[in-house]
Structure formats: C-alpha cells, structure tokens
Design a protein around this motif. Sequence first.
Motif, PDB file in Angstrom:
ATOM      1  N   CYS A 150       0.874  -1.174   0.000  1.00  0.00           N
ATOM      2  CA  CYS A 150       0.000   0.000   0.000  1.00  0.00           C
ATOM      3  C   CYS A 150       0.910   1.221   0.000  1.00  0.00           C
ATOM      4  N   HIS A 151       1.221   1.695  -1.204  1.00  0.00           N
ATOM      5  CA  HIS A 151       2.300   2.660  -1.400  1.00  0.00           C
ATOM      6  C   HIS A 151       1.815   4.107  -1.293  1.00  0.00           C
ATOM      7  N   LYS A 152       2.777   5.034  -1.236  1.00  0.00           N
ATOM      8  CA  LYS A 152       2.547   6.481  -1.145  1.00  0.00           C
ATOM      9  C   LYS A 152       1.820   6.854   0.144  1.00  0.00           C
ATOM     10  N   GLN A 153       2.187   6.187   1.229  1.00  0.00           N
ATOM     11  CA  GLN A 153       1.550   6.442   2.507  1.00  0.00           C
ATOM     12  C   GLN A 153       1.912   7.802   3.092  1.00  0.00           C
ATOM     13  N   ASP A 154       2.903   8.467   2.521  1.00  0.00           N
ATOM     14  CA  ASP A 154       3.288   9.790   3.002  1.00  0.00           C
ATOM     15  C   ASP A 154       2.332  10.884   2.532  1.00  0.00           C
ATOM     16  N   THR A 214       0.215 -11.044   1.773  1.00  0.00           N
ATOM     17  CA  THR A 214       0.456 -10.174   2.917  1.00  0.00           C
ATOM     18  C   THR A 214       0.398  -8.713   2.472  1.00  0.00           C
ATOM     19  N   PHE A 215       0.107  -7.837   3.423  1.00  0.00           N
ATOM     20  CA  PHE A 215       0.009  -6.406   3.163  1.00  0.00           C
ATOM     21  C   PHE A 215       1.093  -5.669   3.933  1.00  0.00           C
ATOM     22  N   VAL A 216       1.651  -4.620   3.309  1.00  0.00           N
ATOM     23  CA  VAL A 216       2.552  -3.703   4.011  1.00  0.00           C
ATOM     24  C   VAL A 216       2.215  -2.284   3.571  1.00  0.00           C
ATOM     25  N   THR A 217       2.545  -1.307   4.400  1.00  0.00           N
ATOM     26  CA  THR A 217       2.397   0.096   4.036  1.00  0.00           C
ATOM     27  C   THR A 217       3.775   0.651   3.718  1.00  0.00           C
ATOM     28  N   THR A 218       3.893   1.335   2.588  1.00  0.00           N
ATOM     29  CA  THR A 218       5.204   1.800   2.144  1.00  0.00           C
ATOM     30  C   THR A 218       5.141   3.194   1.539  1.00  0.00           C
ATOM     31  N   SER A 219       6.301   3.815   1.488  1.00  0.00           N
ATOM     32  CA  SER A 219       6.492   5.064   0.764  1.00  0.00           C
ATOM     33  C   SER A 219       7.966   5.190   0.457  1.00  0.00           C
ATOM     34  N   SER A 220       8.292   5.680  -0.706  1.00  0.00           N
ATOM     35  CA  SER A 220       9.695   5.819  -1.093  1.00  0.00           C
ATOM     36  C   SER A 220      10.318   7.095  -0.556  1.00  0.00           C
ATOM     37  N   TYR A 221       9.501   7.974   0.030  1.00  0.00           N
ATOM     38  CA  TYR A 221      10.017   9.273   0.445  1.00  0.00           C
ATOM     39  C   TYR A 221       9.725   9.587   1.904  1.00  0.00           C
ATOM     40  N   SER A 222       9.580   8.584   2.710  1.00  0.00           N
ATOM     41  CA  SER A 222       9.292   8.811   4.118  1.00  0.00           C
ATOM     42  C   SER A 222      10.058   7.830   4.977  1.00  0.00           C
ATOM     43  N   GLU A 223      10.686   8.322   6.020  1.00  0.00           N
ATOM     44  CA  GLU A 223      11.429   7.440   6.915  1.00  0.00           C
ATOM     45  C   GLU A 223      10.494   6.540   7.713  1.00  0.00           C
ATOM     46  N   ASP A 224       9.247   6.942   7.827  1.00  0.00           N
ATOM     47  CA  ASP A 224       8.284   6.132   8.575  1.00  0.00           C
ATOM     48  C   ASP A 224       7.792   4.938   7.765  1.00  0.00           C
ATOM     49  N   PHE A 225       7.786   5.096   6.453  1.00  0.00           N
ATOM     50  CA  PHE A 225       7.276   4.025   5.590  1.00  0.00           C
ATOM     51  C   PHE A 225       8.264   3.785   4.449  1.00  0.00           C
ATOM     52  N   GLY A 226       9.398   3.191   4.765  1.00  0.00           N
ATOM     53  CA  GLY A 226      10.392   2.898   3.732  1.00  0.00           C
ATOM     54  C   GLY A 226       9.993   1.679   2.939  1.00  0.00           C
ATOM     55  N   ILE A 227      10.828   1.286   2.007  1.00  0.00           N
ATOM     56  CA  ILE A 227      10.554   0.094   1.208  1.00  0.00           C
ATOM     57  C   ILE A 227      11.337  -1.097   1.733  1.00  0.00           C
ATOM     58  N   TYR A 228      11.753  -1.025   2.996  1.00  0.00           N
ATOM     59  CA  TYR A 228      12.581  -2.084   3.555  1.00  0.00           C
ATOM     60  C   TYR A 228      11.844  -3.411   3.580  1.00  0.00           C
ATOM     61  N   GLU A 229      10.524  -3.359   3.822  1.00  0.00           N
ATOM     62  CA  GLU A 229       9.744  -4.591   3.825  1.00  0.00           C
ATOM     63  C   GLU A 229       9.757  -5.250   2.441  1.00  0.00           C
ATOM     64  N   ILE A 230       9.709  -4.412   1.396  1.00  0.00           N
ATOM     65  CA  ILE A 230       9.757  -4.945   0.038  1.00  0.00           C
ATOM     66  C   ILE A 230      11.138  -5.557  -0.233  1.00  0.00           C
ATOM     67  N   ALA A 231      12.181  -4.844   0.162  1.00  0.00           N
ATOM     68  CA  ALA A 231      13.534  -5.365  -0.038  1.00  0.00           C
ATOM     69  C   ALA A 231      13.727  -6.699   0.674  1.00  0.00           C
ATOM     70  N   SER A 232      13.196  -6.800   1.879  1.00  0.00           N
ATOM     71  CA  SER A 232      13.306  -8.043   2.644  1.00  0.00           C
ATOM     72  C   SER A 232      12.541  -9.166   1.958  1.00  0.00           C
ATOM     73  N   PHE A 233      11.358  -8.845   1.431  1.00  0.00           N
ATOM     74  CA  PHE A 233      10.520  -9.812   0.731  1.00  0.00           C
ATOM     75  C   PHE A 233      11.232 -10.317  -0.527  1.00  0.00           C
ATOM     76  N   VAL A 234      11.855  -9.401  -1.239  1.00  0.00           N
ATOM     77  CA  VAL A 234      12.576  -9.754  -2.469  1.00  0.00           C
ATOM     78  C   VAL A 234      13.744 -10.681  -2.159  1.00  0.00           C
ATOM     79  N   LYS A 235      14.447 -10.404  -1.073  1.00  0.00           N
ATOM     80  CA  LYS A 235      15.656 -11.156  -0.746  1.00  0.00           C
ATOM     81  C   LYS A 235      15.372 -12.533  -0.136  1.00  0.00           C
ATOM     82  N   SER A 236      14.182 -12.706   0.405  1.00  0.00           N
ATOM     83  CA  SER A 236      13.891 -13.956   1.130  1.00  0.00           C
ATOM     84  C   SER A 236      13.727 -15.141   0.174  1.00  0.00           C
TER      85      SER A 236
END
Length: 236
Positions: A150-154, A214-236
């Motif tokens: 769920c992107h652009k949460q900022d 699964t659902f995550v909240t993300t934003s590419s321009y906010s420290e509160d909602f980074g894309i780290y969950e996506i990166a972790s998902f990709v790497k797993s």
Amino acid sequence: MDLNDPTTLAVLVAAVVGLATILFLVLKNLRSSNKNRVLLVGVMDSGKTTIFTQLSQKEAEYPTTTKTFTSMVENRITLRIKDKERKIIDYPGNDRLRQKLIDLIRSRSLLRIVFVVDSAAFSKNARDVAELFYLVAFENTDKVPILIACHKQDLSLAKTEKVIRNSLEKEIGLINKSRAAALIGTDGSEEKRATLTETGVDFRWEDLKKQEVTFVTTSSYSEDFGIYEIASFVKS
C-alpha cells in the motif's frame, strides 16, 4: 533374470520407483533453481518504477532523483544476494500489455510477486486495482507469495492498509459474482467462467487456499514508511 520370480520382480519394481523418485526430485530442484524472478506489478502510476529504482541502488536509501522509464516497456535489473540472483521485473501498468503479463506469470519462473497500490488514488482506482489483482492471483497457479504494498503512505489522501484490504475484498467478491454469471461462449451452454474462488461476493482473503498474501504500508520518500519490507521480501 527370471521375471516370473516374485522376488526379482519386486526388486525391479523397487528400482524403477526409486529411479522415478530421484528423477522427480532432480527436475523439481532444477525447476526451483530457475525460479528467480520477482515481479513488480500494479496499475499505472502506482509507484512501481520508483520502488524499482530504489531497489536497484546499492544502498537502500531514499532516491534523490527518479529515473523515468518508458511506460510501455518492462524494466529489469539483476540483484546478487549472497550466492543467489534475483531478477527484478518492473512491469508496465498499461492495459494493452495484459496478455504479455499473463504469459509472464504462466512462465512459472516467478519467485515472488509485489503488487503495488497507490494508496492516495485508491478511491478512484479501486475497481481497476481489484481487476488487476484478480488477474494476477488467478494466473498465479504456482501460488508464489504475493506482497501487496500500500504505497505512497506519506501523502495526505492515502488510504490505510485496513481500508484497502477491506475494499479489495469487496471488489474481488463482486468480480467473482460477475464472472460466475457470465457464459464462456455464445452457444447457449451453461458452462461458467472460472472464478478465483467459489465464495462469490462473500470472498475473504483467507479463501485463497494455499496462497500467501500479505500487506505492508510503504512510501519511497518517508522514513516512517520505507521500502525495507519490500527489499526483505525480495531477498527472502
């Protein structure tokens, strides 16, 4: 060798079964090793390409600039994670490319799917988002895990994960109903179109049997909602 001897026959049968089992495991492992693609998919302007750009950077920091890619062409990068490779595919959201998207999902080379939703524009795009997700999930016969970002949460108009989850549930149920009511052909037969589930408008996420969503909240321009969950998902 006496094939009429029960003992000899039993040994041969055991040997054939053993060889068949070994062959099956080898083919399964080869198939698994070929599944190294991660698909980024979503409707147009959902933010996929920004995520793609961010993942392509050596450091998972917030990009200061966003590279513009051609919307009609898929973008690809290869990330090396320890001793493995992940081929990231940013697939265009244009409706005219849906058949090629189906072919990609059916290729059985996918390891993960990241489905990107523009949370700020979700109210006006809910039906389109649901229809695209329905297509992706329906064609995902390998049941590879799907992460709904769920992107652009900022942004101030962004809908919450709960709202998006519940709205998609409702829309998918309505699509189930409409597909079940539609005839495949024009010959008057009563054969129905295949549906994602048999639950109709009562669809719930848990009805996707053996399908991890699964659902995550993300934003590419906010420290509160980074894309780290996506990166972790990709790497797993």
